[in-house]
Design an enzyme around this catalytic site. Structure first.
Site, mmCIF file in Angstrom:
data_model
loop_
_atom_site.group_PDB
_atom_site.id
_atom_site.type_symbol
_atom_site.label_atom_id
_atom_site.label_comp_id
_atom_site.label_asym_id
_atom_site.label_seq_id
_atom_site.Cartn_x
_atom_site.Cartn_y
_atom_site.Cartn_z
ATOM 1 N N LYS A 38 26.820 27.188 -38.578
ATOM 2 C CA LYS A 38 26.591 27.480 -37.162
ATOM 3 C C LYS A 38 27.803 28.191 -36.577
ATOM 4 O O LYS A 38 28.935 27.950 -37.008
ATOM 5 C CB LYS A 38 26.402 26.162 -36.394
ATOM 6 C CG LYS A 38 24.974 25.654 -36.412
ATOM 7 C CD LYS A 38 24.848 24.558 -35.358
ATOM 8 C CE LYS A 38 23.515 23.853 -35.412
ATOM 9 N NZ LYS A 38 23.511 22.674 -34.539
ATOM 10 N N ARG A 93 18.036 9.834 -25.611
ATOM 11 C CA ARG A 93 17.809 10.139 -24.195
ATOM 12 C C ARG A 93 16.352 9.975 -23.813
ATOM 13 O O ARG A 93 16.029 9.479 -22.750
ATOM 14 C CB ARG A 93 18.234 11.590 -23.906
ATOM 15 C CG ARG A 93 19.718 11.812 -23.972
ATOM 16 C CD ARG A 93 20.032 13.273 -24.078
ATOM 17 N NE ARG A 93 19.418 13.843 -25.277
ATOM 18 C CZ ARG A 93 19.626 15.067 -25.713
ATOM 19 N NH1 ARG A 93 20.389 15.883 -25.021
ATOM 20 N NH2 ARG A 93 19.056 15.507 -26.809
#
Ligand code: PNS
Length: 176
Positions: free
Chosen positions: A57, A106
């Protein structure tokens, strides 16, 4: 048909210190991450915020920048340590003597990916447990990806990241 493989936990380790690893990309660190790590610091003797070095990445912040920022944020938290790692997370956790991996959940949408990782990590090393923790409701919609996007497009992110992260974002985008 083969029986599913059952991974039993190993014996309870002699554990002078309860160490947990909280892994992630933290690009950048958000107040949701801070919330989770401070909750973790109340449960474990030491919690290591472990930042993945991922050569596949291209992050916004270099690994050195992310480590330095997180160290600044947690400089007054003696139970919190900041480190970088590469390779398999379970190998890193073992090297650090950690028996727990902490991950934040979350919303239900996080669950599938987290469940898959937790079970795969368990298959790799059965005596490392993944513990899920929920951040304060105010951070349930915060993610590093959205922070990067909103900041890049000129939106406000104050209150969603530590002040020092906001400063570093401003510096980063000023240099572009
Ligand atoms: O913040 P992120 O990007 O969701 O964190 C993902 C992370 C770093 C926890 C995950 O990609 C990871 O553990 N990478 C290390 C390599 C590894 O162990 N892969 C197998 C996971 S089952």
């Amino acid at each position: 048909m083969d029986e599913p493989r059952v991974t039993q936990p190993g014996p309870v380790p002699p554990c002078p210190e309860r160490i947990a690893v909280y892994p992630g990309s933290f690009d950048p660190l958000t107040n949701g991450h801070v919330d989770i790590i401070l909750r973790g610091a109340r449960i474990f003797d030491r919690i290591v915020l472990a930042i993945l070095v991922n050569p596949e990445k291209t992050p916004l912040f270099t690994i050195e920048e992310r480590v330095a920022t997180a160290r600044d944020v947690f400089r007054d938290e003696p139970r919190v340590e900041v480190d970088a790692f590469d390779g398999l997370l379970v190998d890193y956790a073992r090297r650090r003597g950690a028996h727990v991996i902490v991950r934040g959940l979350r919303a239900v949408s996080d669950f599938e990916y987290e469940f898959q990782m937790a079970l795969m990590n368990r298959r790799l090393v059965p005596d490392i447990e993944t513990v899920f923790m929920m951040p304060a409701e105010a951070y349930t919609y915060t993610s590093s990806r959205l922070i990067r996007e909103i900041f890049a497009l000129g939106g406000t992110i104050s209150g969603l990241v530590p002040e020092i992260v906001e400063t570093r974002l401003r510096e980063k985008f000023a240099g572009r």
